[in-house]
Design a protein around this motif. Sequence first.
Motif, PDB file in Angstrom:
ATOM      1  N   LEU A  76       0.818  -1.227  -0.114  1.00  0.00           N
ATOM      2  CA  LEU A  76       0.122  -0.078  -0.022  1.00  0.00           C
ATOM      3  C   LEU A  76       0.838   1.326   0.050  1.00  0.00           C
ATOM      4  O   LEU A  76       0.492   2.245  -0.616  1.00  0.00           O
ATOM      5  N   LEU A  77       2.011   1.226   0.537  1.00  0.00           N
ATOM      6  CA  LEU A  77       2.934   2.623   0.667  1.00  0.00           C
ATOM      7  C   LEU A  77       3.531   2.392  -0.741  1.00  0.00           C
ATOM      8  O   LEU A  77       3.818   3.783  -1.106  1.00  0.00           O
ATOM      9  N   VAL A  78       3.903   1.590  -1.379  1.00  0.00           N
ATOM     10  CA  VAL A  78       4.578   1.586  -2.699  1.00  0.00           C
ATOM     11  C   VAL A  78       3.325   2.105  -3.621  1.00  0.00           C
ATOM     12  O   VAL A  78       3.838   3.169  -4.386  1.00  0.00           O
ATOM     13  N   SER A 136      -3.607  11.700   5.646  1.00  0.00           N
ATOM     14  CA  SER A 136      -4.995  12.002   4.725  1.00  0.00           C
ATOM     15  C   SER A 136      -5.484  13.296   4.870  1.00  0.00           C
ATOM     16  O   SER A 136      -5.747  13.963   4.001  1.00  0.00           O
ATOM     17  N   VAL A 137      -5.548  13.704   6.238  1.00  0.00           N
ATOM     18  CA  VAL A 137      -6.389  14.755   6.522  1.00  0.00           C
ATOM     19  C   VAL A 137      -5.374  16.000   6.239  1.00  0.00           C
ATOM     20  O   VAL A 137      -5.947  16.921   5.488  1.00  0.00           O
ATOM     21  N   GLY A 138      -4.062  15.825   6.183  1.00  0.00           N
ATOM     22  CA  GLY A 138      -3.464  16.943   5.597  1.00  0.00           C
ATOM     23  C   GLY A 138      -3.301  17.110   4.195  1.00  0.00           C
ATOM     24  O   GLY A 138      -3.263  18.381   3.928  1.00  0.00           O
ATOM     25  N   ILE A 193      -7.440   7.378  -0.568  1.00  0.00           N
ATOM     26  CA  ILE A 193      -7.964   6.341  -0.775  1.00  0.00           C
ATOM     27  C   ILE A 193      -6.915   5.380  -0.346  1.00  0.00           C
ATOM     28  O   ILE A 193      -7.068   4.293   0.464  1.00  0.00           O
ATOM     29  N   VAL A 194      -5.506   5.251  -0.684  1.00  0.00           N
ATOM     30  CA  VAL A 194      -4.503   4.518  -0.352  1.00  0.00           C
ATOM     31  C   VAL A 194      -4.242   4.669   1.465  1.00  0.00           C
ATOM     32  O   VAL A 194      -4.067   3.407   1.931  1.00  0.00           O
ATOM     33  N   LEU A 195      -4.119   5.760   1.613  1.00  0.00           N
ATOM     34  CA  LEU A 195      -3.894   5.962   3.012  1.00  0.00           C
ATOM     35  C   LEU A 195      -5.038   5.359   4.097  1.00  0.00           C
ATOM     36  O   LEU A 195      -4.632   5.053   4.981  1.00  0.00           O
ATOM     37  N   ILE A 246     -13.027  -1.090   3.945  1.00  0.00           N
ATOM     38  CA  ILE A 246     -12.854  -2.333   3.001  1.00  0.00           C
ATOM     39  C   ILE A 246     -11.633  -3.203   3.539  1.00  0.00           C
ATOM     40  O   ILE A 246     -11.473  -4.128   3.755  1.00  0.00           O
ATOM     41  N   ALA A 247     -10.663  -2.313   3.507  1.00  0.00           N
ATOM     42  CA  ALA A 247      -9.264  -2.817   3.930  1.00  0.00           C
ATOM     43  C   ALA A 247      -9.433  -3.838   5.413  1.00  0.00           C
ATOM     44  O   ALA A 247      -8.745  -4.563   5.493  1.00  0.00           O
TER      45      ALA A 247
END
Length: 165
Positions: free
Chosen positions: A15-17, A125-127, A47-49, A158-159
């Motif tokens: 997910l980080l990649v 994500s908020v930032g 979405i990824v975060l 979902i995750a």
Amino acid sequence: MKKQSSKFFYWIGLLLVALCLLLLKAPAKGQETQKWYKITKNDAAIIVLGAVSGTADGYNQLIVHRKYGQGNQFWDFKTSWKNKYEDWDGGNTDSRFFGSKTVFVAFTDGYHLTRMIDRSAMLLSVGISAGELKEYKKKDRWKVIVKKILLSGVSNRIAFNLIYK
């Protein structure tokens, strides 16, 4: 036990990649204001975060409620809390390393590590969300905020549910 911890780091790493690849993409130029309903690269990052946060939360709940990592010094919820101390069983409650009982507690056991990843991903994500609000018309900003909350929240759950099934 090694298989369990490698599975956790596999998902977080993947997910980080994906997040890094999204953020490397050059931003679109020539448009002064964005349309609130279009999905941007920042939306994709959110979405990824959200998914990173949900994955970490899922593993955190596995550790606490389903005995994930039982018998492993780093992941076992019943004993891993002792990792922050020099020798808890011997009566030495000094820090094992600088900050192990305070600012660096996240690196002492799986429970605290997953909590740190969960919260850090949400704060990032908020930032990202707050940083791009100025690109939208003032009358559309509330819609952008709602869109980002939904994108983040849905990907998070979902995750979480994929991990904590």
